[in-house]
Design an enzyme around this catalytic site. Structure first.
Site, PDB file in Angstrom:
ATOM      1  N   TYR A 100      30.053  29.953  41.641  1.00 26.02           N
ATOM      2  CA  TYR A 100      30.844  29.097  40.759  1.00 26.02           C
ATOM      3  C   TYR A 100      29.960  28.563  39.632  1.00 26.02           C
ATOM      4  CZ  TYR A 100      34.581  29.204  44.214  1.00 26.02           C
ATOM      5  OH  TYR A 100      35.576  29.621  45.066  1.00 26.02           O
ATOM      6  N   ASN A 124      44.369  30.911  39.278  1.00 30.73           N
ATOM      7  CA  ASN A 124      44.511  32.279  38.783  1.00 30.73           C
ATOM      8  C   ASN A 124      45.804  32.905  39.325  1.00 30.73           C
ATOM      9  OD1 ASN A 124      44.206  34.994  38.065  1.00 30.73           O
ATOM     10  ND2 ASN A 124      42.696  35.400  39.670  1.00 30.73           N
ATOM     11  N   CYS A 132      39.064  37.017  41.105  1.00 30.33           N
ATOM     12  CA  CYS A 132      38.540  35.736  41.562  1.00 30.33           C
ATOM     13  C   CYS A 132      37.893  35.862  42.941  1.00 30.33           C
ATOM     14  CB  CYS A 132      39.622  34.668  41.543  1.00 30.33           C
ATOM     15  SG  CYS A 132      41.103  35.078  42.465  1.00 30.33           S
ATOM     16  N   HIS A 133      38.191  36.947  43.657  1.00 29.02           N
ATOM     17  CA  HIS A 133      37.570  37.153  44.968  1.00 29.02           C
ATOM     18  C   HIS A 133      36.066  37.404  44.849  1.00 29.02           C
ATOM     19  CE1 HIS A 133      38.843  41.177  43.586  1.00 29.02           C
ATOM     20  NE2 HIS A 133      37.750  41.616  44.207  1.00 29.02           N
ATOM     21  N   GLU A 159      34.953  46.784  47.930  1.00 28.32           N
ATOM     22  CA  GLU A 159      34.184  47.048  46.722  1.00 28.32           C
ATOM     23  C   GLU A 159      32.730  47.396  47.015  1.00 28.32           C
ATOM     24  OE1 GLU A 159      34.643  43.984  43.788  1.00 28.32           O
ATOM     25  OE2 GLU A 159      36.823  44.235  43.728  1.00 28.32           O
TER      26      GLU A 159
END
Length: 168
Positions: A100, A124, A132-133, A159
């Site tokens: 963050y 979001n 945002c993950h 990912e």
């Protein structure tokens, strides 16, 4: 102006997608996330047709064949600050994470504004598509995700284990 909605099955559950009359995606939520309760706002029309591209891109992403989305997006009106945070989310590379604080620094804010960054991320409306993950705590811990930490863990695992090809 008419807005549309559909659901799309995926490994995270039935995704709820909405778009405006031009076909630009206005929201993508997962079961249990804020905004995913019930149907979209009154007056929206169920129609799968405007979502053909979104379905293709989501399926390719979930198969590890796409590492970014090329969909037209039209999130609801937001403050300039939220738009800046959301734009910064779009810049986080596939398969990586940022804290963050790093995201706050990327938009030129720090200190107490880091909490505001977290609030903007939580607002979001385009989960998965606007990644945002990929935002984690300063120590790398998984914190906060509107779709739940189990889904965040799953997305990050996808990912990190797939070699996606760039969107063409």
């Amino acid at each position: 102006m008419t807005a549309y909605w559909t659901t799309h099955p995926g490994p995270l559950g039935d995704l709820l997608l909405t778009c405006d009359a031009t076909g630009a995606l206005t929201s993508l939520t997962v079961p249990g996330a804020p905004g995913a309760k019930g149907l979209p706002a009154p007056g929206t029309v169920r129609d799968d047709a405007p979502f053909a591209a979104a379905r293709r891109e989501l399926d390719a992403y979930f198969a590890g064949e796409r590492d970014r989305f090329t969909l037209r997006l039209a999130p609801p009106p937001a403050t300039d600050f939220r738009r800046r945070v959301w734009a910064a989310l779009d810049e986080i590379p596939y398969g990586t994470t940022v804290s963050y604080g790093q995201l706050a620094a990327a938009i030129g804010v720090g200190g107490p504004a880091v909490r505001a960054v977290g609030g903007a991320i939580g607002a979001n409306p385009l989960l998965i598509v606007r990644p945002c993950h990929r935002v984690v705590g300063a120590d790398g811990s998984l914190t906060g995700y509107a779709g739940g930490l189990e889904r965040k863990t799953w997305l990050l695992g996808l990912e990190r284990t797939r070699t996606a090809v760039p969107a063409g």
